[in-house]
Design a protein around this motif. Sequence first.
Motif, mmCIF file in Angstrom:
data_model
loop_
_atom_site.group_PDB
_atom_site.id
_atom_site.type_symbol
_atom_site.label_atom_id
_atom_site.label_comp_id
_atom_site.label_asym_id
_atom_site.label_seq_id
_atom_site.Cartn_x
_atom_site.Cartn_y
_atom_site.Cartn_z
ATOM 1 N N SER A 73 0.821 -1.216 0.000
ATOM 2 C CA SER A 73 0.000 0.000 0.000
ATOM 3 C C SER A 73 0.853 1.263 0.000
ATOM 4 C CB SER A 73 -0.941 -0.001 1.205
ATOM 5 O OG SER A 73 -1.803 -1.112 1.137
ATOM 6 N N LYS B 294 2.129 1.727 -3.515
ATOM 7 C CA LYS B 294 1.043 2.262 -4.354
ATOM 8 C C LYS B 294 0.948 3.774 -4.211
ATOM 9 C CE LYS B 294 -3.351 1.889 -6.308
ATOM 10 N NZ LYS B 294 -3.450 3.220 -6.851
ATOM 11 N N THR C 212 -1.759 -2.153 -7.409
ATOM 12 C CA THR C 212 -3.196 -1.880 -7.437
ATOM 13 C C THR C 212 -3.973 -3.156 -7.125
ATOM 14 O OG1 THR C 212 -2.909 -0.067 -8.994
ATOM 15 C CG2 THR C 212 -5.107 -1.037 -8.852
ATOM 16 N N ASN D 295 -3.068 -4.240 -3.259
ATOM 17 C CA ASN D 295 -3.175 -3.181 -2.268
ATOM 18 C C ASN D 295 -4.244 -3.543 -1.231
ATOM 19 O OD1 ASN D 295 -3.016 -0.650 -1.063
ATOM 20 N ND2 ASN D 295 -4.358 0.300 -2.557
ATOM 21 N N THR E 222 -6.583 1.175 0.980
ATOM 22 C CA THR E 222 -6.788 2.120 -0.116
ATOM 23 C C THR E 222 -6.803 3.574 0.328
ATOM 24 O OG1 THR E 222 -9.182 1.828 0.143
ATOM 25 C CG2 THR E 222 -8.072 0.444 -1.497
#
Length: 137
Positions: free
Chosen positions: A34, A37, A60, A63, A66
Amino acid sequence: MSGIRPHRGVIEDEDASTLKLGADFQDAHCLFVSEVKILLDATQRPNTSEVYQKSLNYVTQFNRFTNPDVVREVRAGMNEEPIHSLLTGFETAQLANLCCEEAEEAKALIPSLANKIDDETLQNFLNQTLDLKKFQT
């Protein structure tokens, strides 16, 4: 995952289950998916390379968190005691990536945890992480 890999003329035995990650990772700061990302999203530019695009697709897909605020909270939890003093950055990043629900599951997937942390302490950390995941918007 075990293997022998030459490094600067020296052959090293690498084994993630015993935290023998090799010289390249000796002092490395481990990010969880994460966090990667967030970094890739922040550097997104038009006409990016194929490697960048594949990396972005991977993070993505895998992950777990978010919401960037939740990602910061998960990292903060990793830096709190007793987790910070008991586990390595590699182990805490794996815990964040896997989002295990039970201490037994985490210890099965990350063998180096077995003799480092008791089930109750690990379960408390997992519960905090799962709560953050559950309540992200």
